[in-house]
Design an enzyme around this catalytic site. Structure first.
Site, PDB file in Angstrom:
ATOM      1  N   GLU A 256       0.824  -1.213   0.000  1.00 44.44           N
ATOM      2  CA  GLU A 256       0.000   0.000   0.000  1.00 44.44           C
ATOM      3  C   GLU A 256       0.857   1.261   0.000  1.00 44.44           C
ATOM      4  O   GLU A 256       0.447   2.292  -0.531  1.00 44.44           O
ATOM      5  CB  GLU A 256      -0.967  -0.008   1.182  1.00 44.44           C
ATOM      6  N   GLU A 285      -0.680  -0.498  -9.870  1.00 38.18           N
ATOM      7  CA  GLU A 285      -0.275  -1.784  -9.317  1.00 38.18           C
ATOM      8  C   GLU A 285       1.193  -2.070  -9.595  1.00 38.18           C
ATOM      9  O   GLU A 285       1.847  -2.784  -8.829  1.00 38.18           O
ATOM     10  CB  GLU A 285      -1.161  -2.891  -9.884  1.00 38.18           C
TER      11      GLU A 285
END
Length: 490
Positions: A256, A285
């Site tokens: 994250e 991502e």
């Protein structure tokens, strides 16, 4: 003021309101009282109604027609606002508002169903969301492919046919590597023991700092499903704690941080414009996965982490740094996507990609979803799903209407493979810094070559400009085969 100035001023307010809506979502998944679900659904529906009205305001069309860009940045801003305007204009306010309301409600239903292993409690709600998403896709597609229309929200320019071809190219080498690894004589030891929550969270913060997370513009909280939220001067991360598996917390945190660092690393001049956010979920991502895997699970960084683990907990079941490196990268046929090793992660995504395409097309009904999931998982992984929380209920994405999102995880891995090869060429002594718990040389290279550009370039153009090469699955697969061949002594 010129038409372009008017367009920017209007968009600035829309971006600010969108950020507020995102903060409401963060609050719901972290600290909101459980009894506030229905109220939050109405709040989300109300703000979505306002946002939809702004995104379809007829003045946008007039300003877009009259705007005169002065440079490439202006042209890209016009392109992005135009795309969003024309897409939003196809969706009636009723549908946009109802989707916001239903997906907000569904988060709580999903969380309870997951906790109780009760898919029957969630599937009727999922059926309602699916009906709304099919309607949305039909309006956006203009007679074209429904899934492609939804995919455009997450990876602009990609199609399901392109992704299916990419997955077909990846699957044989991934499956072959998995079979070699699982059949190898050497198998790393698991990490056993009990690891209390507070030491885990302290170490997670240390890891986040090692990757340069800006605590003055962020914070860390606990969520059922880890995520990041926010942009510009406020981008927050979440993690989760399993007291028998500290890697879950540590690597969710690093993952994250990758997402959040992307948002915080964008050129500040782009704030409150369409350029002021990640260009696609695949690009996003790529940052979280390269932080987590190629950097965070490298031999150099895990050597540093092993010492921190030894300092934080009474004893480790793994004796030394080299064994710890193998344990961190241990390949096991587990159920949970977010806990999956690098070898098998993309196979989890391929499963979801095929199932959600069938859901959107109508080839698969929600009443048959559990059976379809379990059968496919057994076929792909050779293990029978033991309970719904480890199967169809493990991910929140469908509950919040994110159909078309899953394949971007695998695209992100492919992009990360390309970026990692270029990074290693550009920073050949990277491991010296990682061994000291300092990821800044990698972070700075990624910020300069990827993050600062925000939405300025199209996704593939961004990666190709950063690497100097065409996007390909080959660097990722080569990296996996070299790394795991070494660990498993193949």
């Amino acid at each position: 003021m010129s038409a372009f100035d008017d367009l920017l001023a209007f968009q600035r307010q829309t971006e600010a309101l969108s950020s507020i809506a995102e903060r409401l979502g963060w609050d719901q998944e972290t600290v909101m009282p459980r009894g506030a679900t229905e109220q939050r659904a109405e709040e989300m529906a109300a703000i979505e109604a306002v946002l939809h009205e702004r995104r379809t305001d007829p003045r946008l069309g007039e300003w877009l027609d009259q705007a005169e860009p002065e440079d490439d940045e202006d042209r890209r801003i016009i392109e992005l606002i135009s795309r969003d305007f024309h897409r939003a204009s196809k969706i009636p306010a009723r549908l946009a508002t109802e989707l916001a309301r239903q997906t907000s409600l569904a988060q709580g239903v999903w969380a309870d169903a997951r906790a109780n292993d009760a898919p029957a409690d969630f599937l009727p709600v999922l059926s309602d969301i699916l009906m709304l998403k099919r309607e949305e896709a039909s309006l956006l597609a203009d007679g074209g492919d429904l899934y492609d229309a939804l995919l455009e929200d997450y990876e602009p320019g990609a199609t399901q046919a392109q992704i299916a071809n990419l997955f077909d190219a990846m699957r044989p080498r991934l499956v072959a590597l998995r079979e070699e690894v699982l059949g190898a004589d050497f198998q790393p030891q698991p990490l056993n023991g009990h690891y209390a929550q507070e030491p885990q969270l302290r170490l997670a913060r240390i890891c986040a700092s090692a990757f340069g997370y800006d605590w003055s513009r962020g914070r860390m909280d606990i969520a059922v499903h880890p995520f990041s939220s926010g942009r510009w001067q406020d981008s927050r991360i979440t993690t989760r704690v399993v007291e028998t598996d500290p890697f879950n917390c540590l690597y969710s945190t690093i993952h994250e941080v990758g997402h959040s660092s992307y948002e915080l690393g964008i050129d500040s001049d782009y704030a409150f414009t369409p350029l002021g956010r990640g260009v696609s979920m695949g690009a996003h991502e790529s940052q979280s996965r390269i932080y987590e895997n190629q950097i965070g699970r490298s031999r150099a960084f895990t050597g540093w982490l092993h010492q921190r683990m030894s300092d934080s907990f009474d004893s480790l079941s793994v004796a030394d740094a080299e064994a710890f490196y193998a344990t961190v990268n241990r390949v096991t046929p587990g159920f949970i996507r977010t806990e999956a090793d690098e070898v098998q992660y993309n196979l989890h995504i391929m499963l979801r990609f095929d199932l959600e395409r069938d859901l959107i097309s109508g080839r698969l009904d929600t009443t048959d979803l559990v059976e379809a999931w379990n059968a496919r998982f057994l076929k792909d992984f050779g293990v029978a799903v033991d309970r719904p929380a480890n199967g169809v209920l493990q991910d929140v994405h469908w509950a919040v209407g994110l159909f078309g999102y899953f394949p971007t995880y695998a695209l992100g891995n492919v992009y990360a493979g390309c970026l990692h090869r270029a990074l290693r060429q550009a920073v050949p002594d990277l491991d010296q810094s990682l061994a000291l718990g300092d990821a800044s040389p990698a972070v700075e290279w990624l910020r300069e070559n990827v993050q600062r550009h925000g939405g300025l370039y199209r996704p593939r153009d961004l990666i190709e400009q950063a690497t100097g090469e065409a996007v390909s699955e080959a660097p990722l697969l080569d990296y996996l085969e070299e790394k795991f061949g070494d660990i498993y002594r193949l």
